[in-house]
Scaffold this active site. Structure first.
Site, PDB file in Angstrom:
ATOM      1  N   LYS A  53       0.689  -1.148   0.061  1.00 29.73           N
ATOM      2  CA  LYS A  53       0.094   0.103  -0.056  1.00 29.73           C
ATOM      3  C   LYS A  53       1.010   1.348  -0.094  1.00 29.73           C
ATOM      4  O   LYS A  53       0.781   2.246  -0.677  1.00 29.73           O
ATOM      5  CB  LYS A  53      -0.750  -0.005   1.259  1.00 29.73           C
ATOM      6  CG  LYS A  53      -2.022  -1.149   1.206  1.00 29.73           C
ATOM      7  CD  LYS A  53      -2.899  -1.312   2.292  1.00 29.73           C
ATOM      8  CE  LYS A  53      -3.619  -2.340   2.340  1.00 29.73           C
ATOM      9  NZ  LYS A  53      -4.504  -2.991   3.534  1.00 29.73           N
ATOM     10  N   GLN A  97      -4.731  -1.956   9.373  1.00 25.00           N
ATOM     11  CA  GLN A  97      -4.234  -3.185   8.919  1.00 25.00           C
ATOM     12  C   GLN A  97      -5.143  -4.277   9.698  1.00 25.00           C
ATOM     13  O   GLN A  97      -4.907  -4.172  10.871  1.00 25.00           O
ATOM     14  CB  GLN A  97      -2.965  -3.430   8.795  1.00 25.00           C
ATOM     15  CG  GLN A  97      -2.645  -4.844   7.853  1.00 25.00           C
ATOM     16  CD  GLN A  97      -3.217  -4.542   6.581  1.00 25.00           C
ATOM     17  OE1 GLN A  97      -3.268  -3.750   5.633  1.00 25.00           O
ATOM     18  NE2 GLN A  97      -3.905  -5.588   6.113  1.00 25.00           N
ATOM     19  N   ASP A 120     -11.005   2.858   3.999  1.00 24.27           N
ATOM     20  CA  ASP A 120     -11.068   1.139   3.584  1.00 24.27           C
ATOM     21  C   ASP A 120     -12.934   1.028   3.457  1.00 24.27           C
ATOM     22  O   ASP A 120     -13.204   0.026   3.064  1.00 24.27           O
ATOM     23  CB  ASP A 120     -10.695   0.379   4.723  1.00 24.27           C
ATOM     24  CG  ASP A 120      -9.455  -0.257   4.667  1.00 24.27           C
ATOM     25  OD1 ASP A 120      -8.947  -0.379   3.405  1.00 24.27           O
ATOM     26  OD2 ASP A 120      -8.601  -0.528   5.690  1.00 24.27           O
TER      27      ASP A 120
END
Ligand code: NDP
Length: 294
Positions: A53, A97, A120
Site C-alpha cells: 500500500k 491493517q 477502507d
C-alpha cells in the site's frame, strides 16, 4: 471466445490517472493527499500488504505514513492514536491493517475512525451511506470490481448475478452495489454462502458470477452457463515447484474449464487483486479532495 478482464492493465491506467491528478494538485500548490496506516504486530502477510500500500502511494505521489506498534499495544492506546490521527489535518485517510491481536476489538477500532478518513470503507457510517445510495467510501474489492465492469462496459441491467460469499468486505457490499438503481447495478442479485443448498443450480442461472469464498478452484464449468461474466476474487496460496518464491496464487475459479464458457473472465493473479489495491488510492484522493465529506 472469452475476453480476459485485464485487471493489472486497468489498474495501471487508473494509477496513471491518479498520478496525473496528484501532480496537478501539486502544481496548483494544493494539499498532497496523505494516507496513514496503522499496523499492530508482525504478522508477515499484514506487513507485506502494508508495504504494498505504501509503495502504491509513492508510485502515484500520495504521501503515506506508517504507524507500526508492537502486538502488546493496548486497545486504549490504539484508540487514542486513532483519535490523534482523526484530528490531524495533514492526514486525509486512515487505514488500520486487519487482523488485530485478539485483545483488541476490531469493531471498536473501525468505529473509532472518523468516517471522513475511513478510506477502507469499513465504518458503519460509510456502509450505511452506501446502502442507501449516498456518496460513501466503498470498500476496495467491490469498488475495484465496479471499476472493471465500467471500463469493460459490461451490461449489468436486468442481469442475474450470483455472488458466492457474504463477507462484510466483499460479498455483502458488492451485492448491494450491484442491485443499486444505477449503473453499474440494476442487477438481480443472489448471495450464496456455506449454507446455500444446490449452489451449482443457482450459479448456472447467472449472467454474472462473482466467486469470493476463498476455496481454490471451487467454481467448475458445470456451474457456469454459456456466456457468463466471471469475476474471481479468491486467492489461495499453494506450494509450487515452478516459482522462485516456492508458492503460487490460485483463484476460486477453475480457470481452464470455466474460461471457454465465459464471455468475460478475470484471471488470478492479475484480475481483481490489482484493482483492489488501486481502489484504496482512489479513496485517498477522494478524501483529500473532500468530495464525500466536506
Ligand atoms: P471470508 O472468509 O470472510 O468469507 C468467505 C465467504 O464464503 C463466507 O460468506 C462463507 O460462507 C462463504 N463460503 C465459504 N466456503 C463456501 C462454500 N464451500 N460454499 C459456499 N460459500 C462458501 O472471505 P473474504 O470475503 O474476506 O475473502 C474471500 C476470498 O477472497 C479469500 O480467498 C480472500 O483471500 C480473497 N480476497 C481477495 C481480495 C483481492 O483483492 N483479490 C480481497 C479480499 C479478499 P459463510 O458466511 O456461511 O461462512
Amino acid at each position: 471466445m472469452y475476453k480476459l478482464i485485464e485487471g493489472k492493465k486497468i489498474a495501471d491506467q487508473v494509477k496513471a490517472e491518479i498520478k496525473q491528478e496528484v501532480s496537478d494538485i501539486r502544481e496548483k500548490g494544493g494539499k498532497i493527499p496523505h494516507l496513514a496506516a496503522i499496523l499492530v504486530g508482525h504478522d508477515g502477510a499484514s506487513e507485506t500488504y502494508v508495504a504494498y500500500k505504501q509503495k502504491d502511494c509513492s508510485q502515484v505521489g500520495i504521501e503515506s505514513t506508517l504507524f507500526h506498534y508492537e502486538d502488546d499495544l493496548s486497545e486504549a492506546d490504539l484508540l487514542a492514536k486513532i483519535e490523534e490521527i482523526n484530528r490531524n489535518e495533514e492526514i486525509d485517510g486512515l487505514i488500520v491493517q486487519l487482523p488485530l491481536p485478539e485483545h483488541i476489538s476490531e469493531q471498536k477500532v473501525i468505529e473509532h475512525i472518523n468516517p471522513g478518513k475511513d478510506v477502507d470503507g469499513f465504518h458503519p457510517v460509510n456502509v450505511g451511506r452506501m446502502v442507501i445510495g449516498l456518496p460513501a467510501y466503498i470498500s476496495a474489492t467491490p469498488a475495484g470490481i465496479l471499476e472493471l465492469i465500467k471500463r469493460y462496459k459490461i451490461d449489468t441491467v436486468g442481469k442475474t448475478c450470483v455472488i458466492i460469499g457474504r463477507s462484510n468486505i466483499v460479498g455483502k457490499p458488492l451485492s448491494i452495489l450491484l442491485s443499486q438503481k444505477k449503473y453499474p447495478g440494476n442487477a438481480t442479485v443472489t448471495v450464496c454462502h456455506s449454507r446455500t443448498k444446490d449452489l451449482a443450480l443457482t450459479a448456472r442461472n447467472a449472467d454474472i458470477i462473482v466467486a469470493a469464498l476463498g476455496q481454490a478452484e471451487f467454481l467448475k464449468s458445470d456451474m457456469v452457463k454459456e456466456g457468463a461474466v466471471v469475476f474471481d476474487v479468491g486467492i489461495t496460496r499453494v506450494p509450487s515447484e515452478n516459482t522462485k518464491s516456492g508458492w503460487k496464487l490460485i483463484g476460486d475459479v477453475k480457470f481452464d474449464e470455466v474460461a471457454p464458457k465465459a464471455s468475460f473472465i478475470t484471471p488470478v493473479p492479475g484480475g481483481v487483486g490489482p484493482m483492489t489495491r488501486v481502489a484504496l488510492l482512489k479513496n485517498t484522493l477522494l478524501a483529500a479532495k473532500k468530495e464525500i465529506y466536506s
